[in-house]
Write a protein that holds these residues in place. Sequence first.
Motif, PDB file in Angstrom:
ATOM      1  N   LEU A  83       0.812  -1.221   0.000  1.00  0.00           N
ATOM      2  CA  LEU A  83       0.000   0.000   0.000  1.00  0.00           C
ATOM      3  C   LEU A  83       0.845   1.270   0.000  1.00  0.00           C
ATOM      4  CD1 LEU A  83      -2.739  -1.138   2.509  1.00  0.00           C
ATOM      5  CD2 LEU A  83      -2.942  -0.935   0.023  1.00  0.00           C
ATOM      6  N   ARG A  84       1.927   1.275   0.731  1.00  0.00           N
ATOM      7  CA  ARG A  84       2.722   2.499   0.837  1.00  0.00           C
ATOM      8  C   ARG A  84       3.866   2.545  -0.173  1.00  0.00           C
ATOM      9  NH1 ARG A  84       5.139   3.677   6.509  1.00  0.00           N
ATOM     10  NH2 ARG A  84       6.474   1.988   5.869  1.00  0.00           N
ATOM     11  N   ASP A  85       4.507   1.382  -0.390  1.00  0.00           N
ATOM     12  CA  ASP A  85       5.688   1.362  -1.246  1.00  0.00           C
ATOM     13  C   ASP A  85       5.382   0.966  -2.683  1.00  0.00           C
ATOM     14  OD1 ASP A  85       6.991   2.012   1.101  1.00  0.00           O
ATOM     15  OD2 ASP A  85       7.598  -0.054   1.507  1.00  0.00           O
ATOM     16  N   GLY A  86       4.172   0.482  -2.941  1.00  0.00           N
ATOM     17  CA  GLY A  86       3.771   0.131  -4.303  1.00  0.00           C
ATOM     18  C   GLY A  86       4.267  -1.220  -4.787  1.00  0.00           C
ATOM     19  N   ALA A  87       4.663  -2.085  -3.879  1.00  0.00           N
ATOM     20  CA  ALA A  87       5.123  -3.413  -4.278  1.00  0.00           C
ATOM     21  C   ALA A  87       3.938  -4.264  -4.723  1.00  0.00           C
ATOM     22  CB  ALA A  87       5.834  -4.098  -3.109  1.00  0.00           C
ATOM     23  N   HIS A  88       4.201  -5.259  -5.546  1.00  0.00           N
ATOM     24  CA  HIS A  88       3.165  -6.219  -5.921  1.00  0.00           C
ATOM     25  C   HIS A  88       2.980  -7.205  -4.775  1.00  0.00           C
ATOM     26  CE1 HIS A  88       2.712  -4.949 -10.078  1.00  0.00           C
ATOM     27  NE2 HIS A  88       4.014  -4.753 -10.078  1.00  0.00           N
ATOM     28  N   LEU A  89       1.751  -7.607  -4.557  1.00  0.00           N
ATOM     29  CA  LEU A  89       1.453  -8.476  -3.421  1.00  0.00           C
ATOM     30  C   LEU A  89       2.224  -9.789  -3.497  1.00  0.00           C
ATOM     31  CD1 LEU A  89      -0.075  -9.145  -0.860  1.00  0.00           C
ATOM     32  CD2 LEU A  89      -2.003  -9.857  -2.262  1.00  0.00           C
ATOM     33  N   ASN A  90       2.214 -10.438  -4.637  1.00  0.00           N
ATOM     34  CA  ASN A  90       2.914 -11.727  -4.753  1.00  0.00           C
ATOM     35  C   ASN A  90       4.407 -11.580  -4.502  1.00  0.00           C
ATOM     36  OD1 ASN A  90       0.597 -13.157  -5.283  1.00  0.00           O
ATOM     37  ND2 ASN A  90       0.755 -12.884  -7.485  1.00  0.00           N
ATOM     38  N   THR A  91       4.997 -10.500  -4.978  1.00  0.00           N
ATOM     39  CA  THR A  91       6.421 -10.259  -4.745  1.00  0.00           C
ATOM     40  C   THR A  91       6.700 -10.045  -3.261  1.00  0.00           C
ATOM     41  OG1 THR A  91       6.593  -9.243  -6.925  1.00  0.00           O
ATOM     42  CG2 THR A  91       8.376  -8.795  -5.371  1.00  0.00           C
ATOM     43  N   ALA A  92       5.863  -9.252  -2.613  1.00  0.00           N
ATOM     44  CA  ALA A  92       6.046  -8.983  -1.180  1.00  0.00           C
ATOM     45  C   ALA A  92       5.870 -10.251  -0.358  1.00  0.00           C
ATOM     46  CB  ALA A  92       5.070  -7.904  -0.722  1.00  0.00           C
ATOM     47  N   LEU A  93       4.918 -11.094  -0.746  1.00  0.00           N
ATOM     48  CA  LEU A  93       4.721 -12.353  -0.025  1.00  0.00           C
ATOM     49  C   LEU A  93       5.906 -13.288  -0.210  1.00  0.00           C
ATOM     50  CD1 LEU A  93       0.950 -13.040  -0.710  1.00  0.00           C
ATOM     51  CD2 LEU A  93       1.990 -12.629   1.521  1.00  0.00           C
ATOM     52  N   LYS A  94       6.465 -13.354  -1.413  1.00  0.00           N
ATOM     53  CA  LYS A  94       7.608 -14.234  -1.665  1.00  0.00           C
ATOM     54  C   LYS A  94       8.846 -13.779  -0.888  1.00  0.00           C
ATOM     55  CE  LYS A  94       6.130 -15.792  -6.166  1.00  0.00           C
ATOM     56  NZ  LYS A  94       6.326 -15.723  -7.617  1.00  0.00           N
ATOM     57  N   GLN A  95       9.015 -12.474  -0.717  1.00  0.00           N
ATOM     58  CA  GLN A  95      10.165 -11.962   0.020  1.00  0.00           C
ATOM     59  C   GLN A  95      10.058 -12.258   1.507  1.00  0.00           C
ATOM     60  OE1 GLN A  95      10.347  -7.844  -1.043  1.00  0.00           O
ATOM     61  NE2 GLN A  95      11.282  -8.263  -3.030  1.00  0.00           N
ATOM     62  N   LEU A  96       8.863 -12.549   1.969  1.00  0.00           N
ATOM     63  CA  LEU A  96       8.631 -12.789   3.394  1.00  0.00           C
ATOM     64  C   LEU A  96       8.924 -14.226   3.798  1.00  0.00           C
ATOM     65  CD1 LEU A  96       7.375 -11.526   6.012  1.00  0.00           C
ATOM     66  CD2 LEU A  96       5.260 -12.587   5.290  1.00  0.00           C
ATOM     67  N   ARG A  97       9.206 -15.110   2.901  1.00  0.00           N
ATOM     68  CA  ARG A  97       9.280 -16.533   3.189  1.00  0.00           C
ATOM     69  C   ARG A  97      10.629 -16.989   3.756  1.00  0.00           C
ATOM     70  NH1 ARG A  97       4.278 -18.723   1.630  1.00  0.00           N
ATOM     71  NH2 ARG A  97       3.466 -17.559  -0.114  1.00  0.00           N
ATOM     72  N   PRO A  98      10.869 -16.728   5.049  1.00  0.00           N
ATOM     73  CA  PRO A  98      12.089 -17.296   5.642  1.00  0.00           C
ATOM     74  C   PRO A  98      11.933 -18.803   5.800  1.00  0.00           C
ATOM     75  CG  PRO A  98      10.808 -16.156   7.299  1.00  0.00           C
ATOM     76  CD  PRO A  98      10.117 -15.933   5.983  1.00  0.00           C
ATOM     77  N   ALA A  99      13.020 -19.470   6.009  1.00  0.00           N
ATOM     78  CA  ALA A  99      13.009 -20.935   6.103  1.00  0.00           C
ATOM     79  C   ALA A  99      12.166 -21.433   7.271  1.00  0.00           C
ATOM     80  CB  ALA A  99      14.439 -21.442   6.226  1.00  0.00           C
ATOM     81  N   ASP A 100      12.056 -20.629   8.330  1.00  0.00           N
ATOM     82  CA  ASP A 100      11.312 -21.091   9.505  1.00  0.00           C
ATOM     83  C   ASP A 100       9.814 -20.808   9.427  1.00  0.00           C
ATOM     84  OD1 ASP A 100      12.857 -18.349  11.086  1.00  0.00           O
ATOM     85  OD2 ASP A 100      10.778 -18.378  10.469  1.00  0.00           O
ATOM     86  N   LEU A 101       9.338 -20.264   8.312  1.00  0.00           N
ATOM     87  CA  LEU A 101       7.917 -19.960   8.165  1.00  0.00           C
ATOM     88  C   LEU A 101       7.175 -21.232   7.752  1.00  0.00           C
ATOM     89  CD1 LEU A 101       5.871 -17.626   8.288  1.00  0.00           C
ATOM     90  CD2 LEU A 101       6.263 -17.287   5.862  1.00  0.00           C
ATOM     91  N   ALA A 102       6.370 -21.753   8.638  1.00  0.00           N
ATOM     92  CA  ALA A 102       5.626 -22.979   8.362  1.00  0.00           C
ATOM     93  C   ALA A 102       4.548 -22.710   7.316  1.00  0.00           C
ATOM     94  CB  ALA A 102       4.992 -23.494   9.648  1.00  0.00           C
ATOM     95  N   ALA A 103       4.143 -23.754   6.640  1.00  0.00           N
ATOM     96  CA  ALA A 103       3.122 -23.622   5.594  1.00  0.00           C
ATOM     97  C   ALA A 103       1.829 -23.051   6.164  1.00  0.00           C
ATOM     98  CB  ALA A 103       2.871 -24.973   4.941  1.00  0.00           C
ATOM     99  N   ARG A 104       1.473 -23.452   7.356  1.00  0.00           N
ATOM    100  CA  ARG A 104       0.247 -22.957   7.992  1.00  0.00           C
ATOM    101  C   ARG A 104       0.338 -21.450   8.249  1.00  0.00           C
ATOM    102  NH1 ARG A 104      -2.396 -25.306  13.561  1.00  0.00           N
ATOM    103  NH2 ARG A 104      -3.820 -23.585  13.871  1.00  0.00           N
ATOM    104  N   ASP A 105       1.491 -20.999   8.715  1.00  0.00           N
ATOM    105  CA  ASP A 105       1.682 -19.578   8.986  1.00  0.00           C
ATOM    106  C   ASP A 105       1.721 -18.774   7.696  1.00  0.00           C
ATOM    107  OD1 ASP A 105       1.811 -19.979  11.766  1.00  0.00           O
ATOM    108  OD2 ASP A 105       3.925 -20.512  11.624  1.00  0.00           O
TER     109      ASP A 105
END
Length: 76
Positions: free
Chosen positions: A18-40
């Motif tokens: 919303l503020r930086d104009g990133a695409h949602l899918n791109t922002a979600l992919k950047q958030l995926r650290p190794a410890d992020l479970a599929a449920r989370d």
Amino acid sequence: MSGARSRANAAQVLVAVLRDGAHLNTALKQLRPADLAARDAALVQELCYGTLRYQPRLEFWLKRLLKQPLKATDLD
């Protein structure tokens, strides 16, 4: 990861979109650290999609119900 942490991650993604104009899918992919479970990851994604789906409706009602617009510091 706790539900609160998932919600905080969703908030970070939404700020990027919303503020930086990133695409949602791109922002979600950047958030995926190794410890992020599929449920989370699913919770973060659903929170983001749901928020963006209802954003126009929420903004409409905010404009109608608030006497003064939100300050820039309150937009997050």
